[in-house]
Design an enzyme around this catalytic site. Structure first.
Site, short mmCIF file in Angstrom:
data_model
loop_
_atom_site.label_atom_id
_atom_site.label_comp_id
_atom_site.label_asym_id
_atom_site.label_seq_id
_atom_site.Cartn_x
_atom_site.Cartn_y
_atom_site.Cartn_z
N GLY A 115 0.87 -1.18 0.00
CA GLY A 115 0.00 0.00 0.00
C GLY A 115 0.89 1.22 0.00
O GLY A 115 1.80 1.32 -0.82
N CYS A 153 6.21 -5.20 0.38
CA CYS A 153 6.36 -3.88 -0.24
C CYS A 153 6.28 -2.74 0.79
O CYS A 153 7.23 -2.55 1.53
CB CYS A 153 5.35 -3.72 -1.38
N ARG A 192 6.23 0.04 -7.61
CA ARG A 192 6.92 1.13 -6.86
C ARG A 192 7.59 0.56 -5.61
O ARG A 192 7.38 1.03 -4.48
CB ARG A 192 5.94 2.25 -6.49
N HIS A 239 4.94 -8.55 -4.25
CA HIS A 239 3.58 -8.81 -3.76
C HIS A 239 3.13 -10.24 -4.08
O HIS A 239 2.35 -10.42 -5.02
CB HIS A 239 2.59 -7.87 -4.44
N GLU A 241 0.93 -11.79 -2.74
CA GLU A 241 -0.53 -11.84 -2.54
C GLU A 241 -1.29 -11.52 -3.82
O GLU A 241 -2.49 -11.72 -3.89
CB GLU A 241 -0.94 -10.89 -1.40
N1 GLN Z 1 6.03 2.95 -2.74
C1 GLN Z 1 5.13 2.54 -1.72
C2 GLN Z 1 5.50 3.11 -0.35
O1 GLN Z 1 6.41 3.82 -0.22
C3 GLN Z 1 5.06 1.04 -1.62
C4 GLN Z 1 4.38 0.47 -2.83
C5 GLN Z 1 3.64 -0.80 -2.61
O2 GLN Z 1 3.39 -1.24 -1.48
N2 GLN Z 1 3.22 -1.37 -3.70
O3 GLN Z 1 4.85 2.83 0.60
#
Ligand code: GLN
Length: 199
Positions: free
Chosen positions: A46, A78, A135, A174, A176
């Site tokens: 997230g 992530c 990301r 991910h 999931e």
């Molecule tokens: N770039 C997001 C962050 O800094 C992480 C991205 C993700 O969880 N898909 O939280």
């Protein structure tokens, strides 16, 4: 055994589904009582800054951080990896993390050109895993107590994207989202059921 997925923001449902497929009971957790009652925690993907800010404003931050540091088996994917890092590179100004992992994590590490991508990784103890990065962060430096489980090589440099330190597991990607629940199964069997020799 009661597992919780921190449900302040992020892809909570997908983690619950993956845990259920592994035969583990899991629920979204967002209150202090729920967080106190669980035997294992997932920090979802997230937005790490949002999750940390919400945890602060709901007065859950110190409870979550304390439980992780006291040995609660925890898996972060992530944004969850970012939240588990003891130190950040390129974090937002004043960005807080729950911590627990003796690593330095670079946020949004892969850069704009390859913001999101998929690749196959060799994951120690699991084998080949198809990994989705969005990301994503990577682990910049690790402590000898941290075990690197998978890495991505860019320009000849290997960047850890899955790490474990005792009761804490983190992936930049991910699992999931792919329907392959082997990383969740690894969390359940190796970290929660304590069958591992790594602790
Ligand atoms: N770039 C997001 C962050 O800094 C992480 C991205 C993700 O969880 N898909 O939280």
């Amino acid at each position: 055994m009661k597992l919780g997925v921190l449900a302040l923001q992020g892809d909570v449902r997908e983690h619950i589904a993956a845990l259920n497929e592994c035969g583990a009971e899991a629920q979204p957790v967002r209150t202090a009582a729920e967080i106190r009652s669980i035997d294992g925690l997932i920090l979802p993907g997230g937005e790490s800054t949002t999750i940390a800010k919400l945890a602060r404003s709901f007065d859950l931050f110190d409870l979550i951080s304390g439980r992780i540091k006291d040995g609660l088996p925890t898996y972060g994917s992530c944004a969850g990896m970012i939240l588990l890092a003891n130190e950040l590179v390129d974090g937002a100004k004043g960005q807080e993390t729950f911590g627990g992992l003796d690593v330095k994590v670079r946020r949004n590490a892969f850069g704009r050109q390859i913001d999101s991508f998929e690749t196959d990784l060799d994951f120690a103890g699991i084998g080949s895993v198809h990994a989705v990065f969005i990301r994503a962060p990577w682990v910049e430096t690790t402590d000898p107590r941290v075990e690197v489980l998978a890495s991505v090589e860019i320009d000849g440099i290997s960047h850890p994207v899955a790490v474990r330190q005792n009761h804490i597991l983190a992936t930049s990607f991910h699992p999931e989202l792919t329907g392959d629940n082997r990383v969740h199964r690894y969390f359940v069997t190796e970290l929660l059921r304590g069958v591992s020799t790594h602790s």
